[in-house]
Design a protein around this motif. Structure first.
Motif, PDB file in Angstrom:
ATOM      1  N   ASP A 139       0.821  -1.221   0.000  1.00 57.94           N
ATOM      2  CA  ASP A 139       0.000   0.000   0.000  1.00 57.94           C
ATOM      3  C   ASP A 139       0.851   1.266   0.000  1.00 57.94           C
ATOM      4  O   ASP A 139       0.616   2.198  -0.778  1.00 57.94           O
ATOM      5  CB  ASP A 139      -0.977  -0.011   1.192  1.00 57.94           C
ATOM      6  CG  ASP A 139      -0.265  -0.222   2.526  1.00 57.94           C
ATOM      7  OD1 ASP A 139       0.943  -0.562   2.521  1.00 57.94           O
ATOM      8  OD2 ASP A 139      -0.915  -0.024   3.581  1.00 57.94           O
ATOM      9  N   SER A 140       1.837   1.314   0.880  1.00 62.42           N
ATOM     10  CA  SER A 140       2.691   2.502   0.924  1.00 62.42           C
ATOM     11  C   SER A 140       3.579   2.576  -0.318  1.00 62.42           C
ATOM     12  O   SER A 140       3.898   3.680  -0.786  1.00 62.42           O
ATOM     13  CB  SER A 140       3.551   2.496   2.191  1.00 62.42           C
ATOM     14  OG  SER A 140       4.343   1.335   2.283  1.00 62.42           O
ATOM     15  N   ARG A 141       3.976   1.439  -0.865  1.00 63.71           N
ATOM     16  CA  ARG A 141       4.809   1.454  -2.074  1.00 63.71           C
ATOM     17  C   ARG A 141       4.056   2.078  -3.236  1.00 63.71           C
ATOM     18  O   ARG A 141       4.597   2.909  -3.978  1.00 63.71           O
ATOM     19  CB  ARG A 141       5.242   0.032  -2.431  1.00 63.71           C
ATOM     20  CG  ARG A 141       6.090  -0.022  -3.703  1.00 63.71           C
ATOM     21  CD  ARG A 141       6.698  -1.402  -3.927  1.00 63.71           C
ATOM     22  NE  ARG A 141       5.704  -2.437  -4.127  1.00 63.71           N
ATOM     23  CZ  ARG A 141       5.469  -3.408  -3.242  1.00 63.71           C
ATOM     24  NH1 ARG A 141       6.124  -3.465  -2.097  1.00 63.71           N
ATOM     25  NH2 ARG A 141       4.548  -4.323  -3.485  1.00 63.71           N
ATOM     26  N   HIS A 142       2.808   1.726  -3.416  1.00 60.27           N
ATOM     27  CA  HIS A 142       2.012   2.294  -4.512  1.00 60.27           C
ATOM     28  C   HIS A 142       1.856   3.809  -4.353  1.00 60.27           C
ATOM     29  O   HIS A 142       1.911   4.554  -5.339  1.00 60.27           O
ATOM     30  CB  HIS A 142       0.640   1.621  -4.566  1.00 60.27           C
ATOM     31  CG  HIS A 142       0.704   0.188  -4.987  1.00 60.27           C
ATOM     32  ND1 HIS A 142      -0.388  -0.664  -4.913  1.00 60.27           N
ATOM     33  CD2 HIS A 142       1.721  -0.552  -5.493  1.00 60.27           C
ATOM     34  CE1 HIS A 142      -0.048  -1.859  -5.350  1.00 60.27           C
ATOM     35  NE2 HIS A 142       1.231  -1.819  -5.713  1.00 60.27           N
ATOM     36  N   ALA A 143       1.669   4.255  -3.118  1.00 60.22           N
ATOM     37  CA  ALA A 143       1.523   5.698  -2.875  1.00 60.22           C
ATOM     38  C   ALA A 143       2.828   6.426  -3.189  1.00 60.22           C
ATOM     39  O   ALA A 143       2.817   7.525  -3.765  1.00 60.22           O
ATOM     40  CB  ALA A 143       1.102   5.941  -1.427  1.00 60.22           C
ATOM     41  N   ILE A 144       3.962   5.824  -2.833  1.00 59.20           N
ATOM     42  CA  ILE A 144       5.263   6.435  -3.111  1.00 59.20           C
ATOM     43  C   ILE A 144       5.496   6.525  -4.612  1.00 59.20           C
ATOM     44  O   ILE A 144       5.923   7.562  -5.133  1.00 59.20           O
ATOM     45  CB  ILE A 144       6.390   5.625  -2.436  1.00 59.20           C
ATOM     46  CG1 ILE A 144       6.300   5.762  -0.911  1.00 59.20           C
ATOM     47  CG2 ILE A 144       7.761   6.096  -2.926  1.00 59.20           C
ATOM     48  CD1 ILE A 144       7.237   4.838  -0.151  1.00 59.20           C
ATOM     49  N   VAL A 145       5.213   5.445  -5.313  1.00 59.19           N
ATOM     50  CA  VAL A 145       5.430   5.415  -6.765  1.00 59.19           C
ATOM     51  C   VAL A 145       4.557   6.456  -7.464  1.00 59.19           C
ATOM     52  O   VAL A 145       5.014   7.159  -8.376  1.00 59.19           O
ATOM     53  CB  VAL A 145       5.156   3.998  -7.315  1.00 59.19           C
ATOM     54  CG1 VAL A 145       5.149   4.010  -8.840  1.00 59.19           C
ATOM     55  CG2 VAL A 145       6.213   3.024  -6.800  1.00 59.19           C
ATOM     56  N   ASP A 146       3.314   6.580  -7.042  1.00 59.37           N
ATOM     57  CA  ASP A 146       2.426   7.572  -7.645  1.00 59.37           C
ATOM     58  C   ASP A 146       2.907   8.995  -7.389  1.00 59.37           C
ATOM     59  O   ASP A 146       2.683   9.892  -8.219  1.00 59.37           O
ATOM     60  CB  ASP A 146       1.007   7.409  -7.090  1.00 59.37           C
ATOM     61  CG  ASP A 146       0.286   6.202  -7.674  1.00 59.37           C
ATOM     62  OD1 ASP A 146       0.653   5.780  -8.797  1.00 59.37           O
ATOM     63  OD2 ASP A 146      -0.627   5.662  -7.005  1.00 59.37           O
ATOM     64  N   SER A 147       3.554   9.224  -6.259  1.00 56.45           N
ATOM     65  CA  SER A 147       4.013  10.555  -5.912  1.00 56.45           C
ATOM     66  C   SER A 147       5.328  10.913  -6.586  1.00 56.45           C
ATOM     67  O   SER A 147       5.555  12.073  -6.939  1.00 56.45           O
ATOM     68  CB  SER A 147       4.178  10.668  -4.389  1.00 56.45           C
ATOM     69  OG  SER A 147       4.636  11.937  -4.014  1.00 56.45           O
ATOM     70  N   VAL A 148       6.201   9.933  -6.802  1.00 52.87           N
ATOM     71  CA  VAL A 148       7.542  10.189  -7.330  1.00 52.87           C
ATOM     72  C   VAL A 148       7.573  10.235  -8.852  1.00 52.87           C
ATOM     73  O   VAL A 148       8.226  11.104  -9.447  1.00 52.87           O
ATOM     74  CB  VAL A 148       8.525   9.123  -6.808  1.00 52.87           C
ATOM     75  CG1 VAL A 148       9.850   9.183  -7.554  1.00 52.87           C
ATOM     76  CG2 VAL A 148       8.730   9.282  -5.306  1.00 52.87           C
ATOM     77  N   TYR A 149       6.867   9.322  -9.501  1.00 54.79           N
ATOM     78  CA  TYR A 149       6.981   9.161 -10.956  1.00 54.79           C
ATOM     79  C   TYR A 149       5.848   9.861 -11.703  1.00 54.79           C
ATOM     80  O   TYR A 149       4.800  10.201 -11.131  1.00 54.79           O
ATOM     81  CB  TYR A 149       6.971   7.670 -11.316  1.00 54.79           C
ATOM     82  CG  TYR A 149       8.188   6.921 -10.822  1.00 54.79           C
ATOM     83  CD1 TYR A 149       9.388   6.903 -11.546  1.00 54.79           C
ATOM     84  CD2 TYR A 149       8.147   6.212  -9.619  1.00 54.79           C
ATOM     85  CE1 TYR A 149      10.500   6.207 -11.092  1.00 54.79           C
ATOM     86  CE2 TYR A 149       9.261   5.509  -9.155  1.00 54.79           C
ATOM     87  CZ  TYR A 149      10.433   5.521  -9.900  1.00 54.79           C
ATOM     88  OH  TYR A 149      11.530   4.828  -9.447  1.00 54.79           O
ATOM     89  N   THR A 150       6.076  10.058 -12.978  1.00 58.81           N
ATOM     90  CA  THR A 150       5.002  10.556 -13.843  1.00 58.81           C
ATOM     91  C   THR A 150       3.897   9.503 -13.883  1.00 58.81           C
ATOM     92  O   THR A 150       4.154   8.315 -13.640  1.00 58.81           O
ATOM     93  CB  THR A 150       5.522  10.814 -15.259  1.00 58.81           C
ATOM     94  OG1 THR A 150       5.944   9.559 -15.834  1.00 58.81           O
ATOM     95  CG2 THR A 150       6.684  11.799 -15.264  1.00 58.81           C
ATOM     96  N   PRO A 151       2.651   9.885 -14.165  1.00 61.09           N
ATOM     97  CA  PRO A 151       1.556   8.910 -14.190  1.00 61.09           C
ATOM     98  C   PRO A 151       1.836   7.729 -15.127  1.00 61.09           C
ATOM     99  O   PRO A 151       1.559   6.575 -14.772  1.00 61.09           O
ATOM    100  CB  PRO A 151       0.360   9.733 -14.675  1.00 61.09           C
ATOM    101  CG  PRO A 151       0.666  11.125 -14.209  1.00 61.09           C
ATOM    102  CD  PRO A 151       2.147  11.270 -14.353  1.00 61.09           C
ATOM    103  N   ALA A 152       2.393   7.999 -16.302  1.00 59.22           N
ATOM    104  CA  ALA A 152       2.660   6.915 -17.252  1.00 59.22           C
ATOM    105  C   ALA A 152       3.709   5.946 -16.711  1.00 59.22           C
ATOM    106  O   ALA A 152       3.569   4.725 -16.828  1.00 59.22           O
ATOM    107  CB  ALA A 152       3.111   7.495 -18.592  1.00 59.22           C
TER     108      ALA A 152
END
Length: 285
Positions: A139-152
């Protein structure tokens, strides 16, 4: 020529005029008897002149001024580069005064400045987020990835990352299938940036490298994976999108690593305590 009664050379002729030799100022006749002052103390010839004292004081003042100037650490200027001879100066690591972020997203700094400084701040903070223990829980990993990377990029990464952080992989680190450590142990994963460097920059793209040291391992009695340090360089390809810097891709290489110091390793209890008591930072250039 004969000597007079007082020891000085007499003149020619019958009148015996005395001739006294005047030595240059400051010189002493090597053959003359030393004159003594009162109470057996050396006379004026044994004392340093005022001129010599002034010269000594002047040299000391100049030496102190030179040391103070050297300790100032470099000249003026606004850029954070190197000196004219190619050596880094104090400006390369000095704070710029630019506010690093305006807010946070999923606990991660966001709203970075649209500048080279902002890109460096973004890369440093993204390295901290991606290197933290939150990446080991879905759960926290997905939130981090969404915040750090571009949506694509985030959409492409989540599936492969979920496979990489498999139950078998987590078990090797001493974690359960959900990424949690045993109750009597503390799992540690931290990234500590040492410095950042802009490899390339334009108005909408930037390539920034982050040199960092990391901590990873399990602290606790009976741990088979003790906390250890590592040194790596994390390079981010950033893109300016939605008024912020986001990562399109990233890559890591080993080093540069310094020589290991002679500080003895702390106990598992001390490491666990330190991780709980010392929080992280919001990093800025």
């Amino acid at each position: 020529m004969s000597l007079g009664d007082d020891g000085y050379g007499g003149g020619y002729g019958d009148d015996h005029h005395l001739t006294r030799t005047r030595l240059p100022e400051g010189e002493v006749d090597p053959y003359a008897q030393p004159r003594r002052g009162r109470a057996g103390r050396p006379g004026r010839q044994g004392r340093p002149s005022n001129r010599n004292l002034l010269m000594v004081v002047g040299v000391i003042v100049l030496l102190i001024a030179a040391i103070a100037f050297a300790n100032r650490g470099g000249g003026s200027g606004s850029d954070g580069g190197s000196s004219a001879k190619g050596h880094p100066d104090s400006r390369s690591t000095a704070p710029t005064g630019t506010r690093p972020v305006d807010g946070k997203s999923a606990g991660i700094a966001s709203g970075f400045a649209h500048s080279e400084q902002g890109a460096q701040s973004a890369a440093a903070n993204y390295a901290v987020a991606l290197g933290g223990d939150g990446m080991f829980r879905a759960d926290s990993r997905h939130a981090i990835v969404d915040s750090v990377y571009t949506p694509a990029t985030a959409a492409k990464l989540k599936g492969p990352q979920d496979q990489a952080y498999s139950a078998d992989f987590l078990k090797k680190l001493g974690l359960d299938a959900d990424g949690n450590p045993p109750r009597d142990k503390t799992f540690i994963s931290r990234t500590i940036p040492v410095g950042t460097k802009v490899e390339d920059y334009s108005s909408d793209r930037a390539k920034v490298s982050v040199w960092y040291t990391g901590l990873i391992g399990m602290a606790g009695t009976g741990s088979t994976d003790p906390v250890r340090t590592d040194w790596k360089t994390w390079t981010f390809d950033l893109r300016w999108i939605d008024n912020d810097w986001k990562a399109e891709s990233d890559d890591q290489t080993n080093g540069p690593a310094p020589v290991t110091g002679d500080v003895p390793a702390a106990s598992a209890e001390d490491i666990s305590k330190a991780v709980k008591e010392y929080g992280g930072f919001t990093y800025a250039r």
